[in-house]
Design an enzyme around this catalytic site. Structure first.
Site, PDB file in Angstrom:
ATOM      1  N   ASP A  29       0.849  -1.188   0.000  1.00 59.50           N
ATOM      2  CA  ASP A  29       0.000   0.000   0.000  1.00 59.50           C
ATOM      3  C   ASP A  29       0.893   1.249   0.000  1.00 59.50           C
ATOM      4  O   ASP A  29       1.907   1.309   0.705  1.00 59.50           O
ATOM      5  CB  ASP A  29      -0.901   0.001   1.242  1.00 59.50           C
ATOM      6  CG  ASP A  29      -2.065   0.979   1.105  1.00 59.50           C
ATOM      7  OD1 ASP A  29      -3.216   0.514   0.968  1.00 59.50           O
ATOM      8  OD2 ASP A  29      -1.822   2.200   1.140  1.00 59.50           O
ATOM      9  N   ILE A  30       0.493   2.237  -0.759  1.00 59.61           N
ATOM     10  CA  ILE A  30       1.296   3.465  -0.897  1.00 59.61           C
ATOM     11  C   ILE A  30       1.306   4.280   0.405  1.00 59.61           C
ATOM     12  O   ILE A  30       2.217   5.076   0.647  1.00 59.61           O
ATOM     13  CB  ILE A  30       0.750   4.308  -2.080  1.00 59.61           C
ATOM     14  CG1 ILE A  30       1.817   5.208  -2.653  1.00 59.61           C
ATOM     15  CG2 ILE A  30      -0.497   5.079  -1.699  1.00 59.61           C
ATOM     16  CD1 ILE A  30       1.470   5.800  -4.003  1.00 59.61           C
ATOM     17  N   ASN A  82     -12.794  -3.523   2.310  1.00 63.49           N
ATOM     18  CA  ASN A  82     -13.817  -2.492   2.415  1.00 63.49           C
ATOM     19  C   ASN A  82     -14.747  -2.629   1.213  1.00 63.49           C
ATOM     20  O   ASN A  82     -14.287  -2.844   0.086  1.00 63.49           O
ATOM     21  CB  ASN A  82     -13.167  -1.099   2.420  1.00 63.49           C
ATOM     22  CG  ASN A  82     -12.340  -0.869   3.673  1.00 63.49           C
ATOM     23  OD1 ASN A  82     -12.739  -1.265   4.767  1.00 63.49           O
ATOM     24  ND2 ASN A  82     -11.180  -0.250   3.524  1.00 63.49           N
ATOM     25  N   GLU A 137     -12.358   3.116  -1.268  1.00 67.94           N
ATOM     26  CA  GLU A 137     -11.968   4.260  -2.095  1.00 67.94           C
ATOM     27  C   GLU A 137     -11.649   3.855  -3.529  1.00 67.94           C
ATOM     28  O   GLU A 137     -11.942   4.598  -4.460  1.00 67.94           O
ATOM     29  CB  GLU A 137     -10.759   4.963  -1.466  1.00 67.94           C
ATOM     30  CG  GLU A 137     -11.137   5.762  -0.232  1.00 67.94           C
ATOM     31  CD  GLU A 137      -9.930   6.268   0.537  1.00 67.94           C
ATOM     32  OE1 GLU A 137      -8.793   6.111   0.051  1.00 67.94           O
ATOM     33  OE2 GLU A 137     -10.138   6.823   1.632  1.00 67.94           O
ATOM     34  N   VAL A 138     -10.998   2.720  -3.679  1.00 65.38           N
ATOM     35  CA  VAL A 138     -10.621   2.273  -5.027  1.00 65.38           C
ATOM     36  C   VAL A 138     -11.596   1.174  -5.473  1.00 65.38           C
ATOM     37  O   VAL A 138     -11.687   0.133  -4.817  1.00 65.38           O
ATOM     38  CB  VAL A 138      -9.161   1.746  -5.043  1.00 65.38           C
ATOM     39  CG1 VAL A 138      -8.796   1.274  -6.445  1.00 65.38           C
ATOM     40  CG2 VAL A 138      -8.181   2.812  -4.560  1.00 65.38           C
ATOM     41  N   HIS A 152     -10.077  -5.378  -3.448  1.00 67.02           N
ATOM     42  CA  HIS A 152      -8.751  -5.588  -2.869  1.00 67.02           C
ATOM     43  C   HIS A 152      -8.882  -5.995  -1.409  1.00 67.02           C
ATOM     44  O   HIS A 152      -9.779  -5.537  -0.709  1.00 67.02           O
ATOM     45  CB  HIS A 152      -7.883  -4.331  -2.980  1.00 67.02           C
ATOM     46  CG  HIS A 152      -8.550  -3.080  -2.500  1.00 67.02           C
ATOM     47  ND1 HIS A 152      -9.477  -2.398  -3.253  1.00 67.02           N
ATOM     48  CD2 HIS A 152      -8.425  -2.374  -1.344  1.00 67.02           C
ATOM     49  CE1 HIS A 152      -9.896  -1.339  -2.587  1.00 67.02           C
ATOM     50  NE2 HIS A 152      -9.276  -1.301  -1.411  1.00 67.02           N
ATOM     51  N   HIS A 205      -6.795  -5.826   2.103  1.00 67.99           N
ATOM     52  CA  HIS A 205      -5.659  -5.264   2.826  1.00 67.99           C
ATOM     53  C   HIS A 205      -5.131  -6.366   3.731  1.00 67.99           C
ATOM     54  O   HIS A 205      -5.914  -7.041   4.400  1.00 67.99           O
ATOM     55  CB  HIS A 205      -6.113  -4.114   3.739  1.00 67.99           C
ATOM     56  CG  HIS A 205      -6.697  -2.942   3.032  1.00 67.99           C
ATOM     57  ND1 HIS A 205      -5.978  -1.790   2.819  1.00 67.99           N
ATOM     58  CD2 HIS A 205      -7.925  -2.720   2.498  1.00 67.99           C
ATOM     59  CE1 HIS A 205      -6.757  -0.908   2.184  1.00 67.99           C
ATOM     60  NE2 HIS A 205      -7.938  -1.447   1.987  1.00 67.99           N
TER      61      HIS A 205
HETATM   62  P1  5GP Z   1      -9.778   1.286   0.252  1.00 68.39           P
HETATM   63  O1  5GP Z   1     -10.099   2.471   1.088  1.00 68.39           O
HETATM   64  O2  5GP Z   1     -10.372   1.391  -1.132  1.00 68.39           O
HETATM   65  O3  5GP Z   1     -10.116  -0.012   0.926  1.00 68.39           O
HETATM   66  O4  5GP Z   1      -8.216   1.249   0.121  1.00 68.39           O
HETATM   67  C1  5GP Z   1      -7.515   1.785  -0.953  1.00 68.39           C
HETATM   68  C2  5GP Z   1      -6.050   1.701  -0.600  1.00 68.39           C
HETATM   69  O5  5GP Z   1      -5.302   1.898  -1.771  1.00 68.39           O
HETATM   70  C3  5GP Z   1      -5.604   2.764   0.402  1.00 68.39           C
HETATM   71  O6  5GP Z   1      -5.059   2.117   1.554  1.00 68.39           O
HETATM   72  C4  5GP Z   1      -4.567   3.578  -0.362  1.00 68.39           C
HETATM   73  O7  5GP Z   1      -3.479   3.993   0.433  1.00 68.39           O
HETATM   74  C5  5GP Z   1      -4.143   2.619  -1.461  1.00 68.39           C
HETATM   75  N1  5GP Z   1      -3.708   3.267  -2.690  1.00 68.39           N
HETATM   76  C6  5GP Z   1      -4.345   4.293  -3.341  1.00 68.39           C
HETATM   77  N2  5GP Z   1      -3.673   4.618  -4.460  1.00 68.39           N
HETATM   78  C7  5GP Z   1      -2.601   3.779  -4.526  1.00 68.39           C
HETATM   79  C8  5GP Z   1      -1.526   3.644  -5.451  1.00 68.39           C
HETATM   80  O8  5GP Z   1      -1.429   4.341  -6.462  1.00 68.39           O
HETATM   81  N3  5GP Z   1      -0.610   2.681  -5.185  1.00 68.39           N
HETATM   82  C9  5GP Z   1      -0.683   1.877  -4.089  1.00 68.39           C
HETATM   83  N4  5GP Z   1       0.280   0.971  -3.912  1.00 68.39           N
HETATM   84  N5  5GP Z   1      -1.678   1.986  -3.188  1.00 68.39           N
HETATM   85  C10 5GP Z   1      -2.625   2.937  -3.404  1.00 68.39           C
END
Ligand code: 5GP
Length: 121
Positions: A33-34, A94, A102-103, A107, A109
């Site tokens: 994760d970034i 999520n 968010e994405v 996925h 985590h």
């Molecule tokens: P969500 O909130 O959708 O469950 O988690 C999305 C995750 O993707 C977040 O923890 C965020 O830090 C990670 N993320 C967003 N953009 C990028 C990216 O460009 N590269 C990587 N490696 N992680 C990302």
């Protein structure tokens, strides 16, 4: 809901955006994760175009489902956080708005390398 081909993980999957890769096979890609929330914070995504876990559960093949679960296990072992290689971890997905997703590409985590803490805040 229609899968957004331009989401960031779709771009990572086709190599348009770089990632710090941990593991890859026919079914999954895993990368760090970034914005890590714990000492170890990995993401595991299916290669298929699924928006979230509900979408995946409804549309993915049995092979893809097994591939995703096995992939999570392989990544945990590789990172030294699985039950047999380490001290355990949290796998979390999520889902949509109330889940805080968010994405919009499914996925998981994987959090580990230290005690992860409360389950929900
Ligand atoms: P969500 O909130 O959708 O469950 O988690 C999305 C995750 O993707 C977040 O923890 C965020 O830090 C990670 N993320 C967003 N953009 C990028 C990216 O460009 N590269 C990587 N490696 N992680 C990302």
């Amino acid at each position: 809901m229609i899968y957004d081909e331009n989401n960031i993980f779709a771009k990572i999957l086709i190599g348009e955006i770089p990632c710090k890769k941990i593991y890859e096979d026919d079914y999954v890609l895993s990368f760090y994760d970034i914005n890590p929330q714990k000492k170890i914070h990995a993401l595991v995504i299916p290669k298929g175009k699924y928006i979230d876990l509900d979408d995946f559960s409804e549309k993915a093949s049995s092979e893809e489902m097994v591939g995703l679960l096995k992939g999570i296990n392989k990544v945990a072992k590789k990172l030294g956080i699985s039950v047999d290689t380490g001290k355990g971890y949290r796998a979390l997905a999520n889902i949509s708005e109330h889940g805080g997703q968010e994405v919009p590409h499914l996925h998981f985590h994987l959090f580990g390398g230290e005690k992860v803490g409360k389950m929900v805040e």
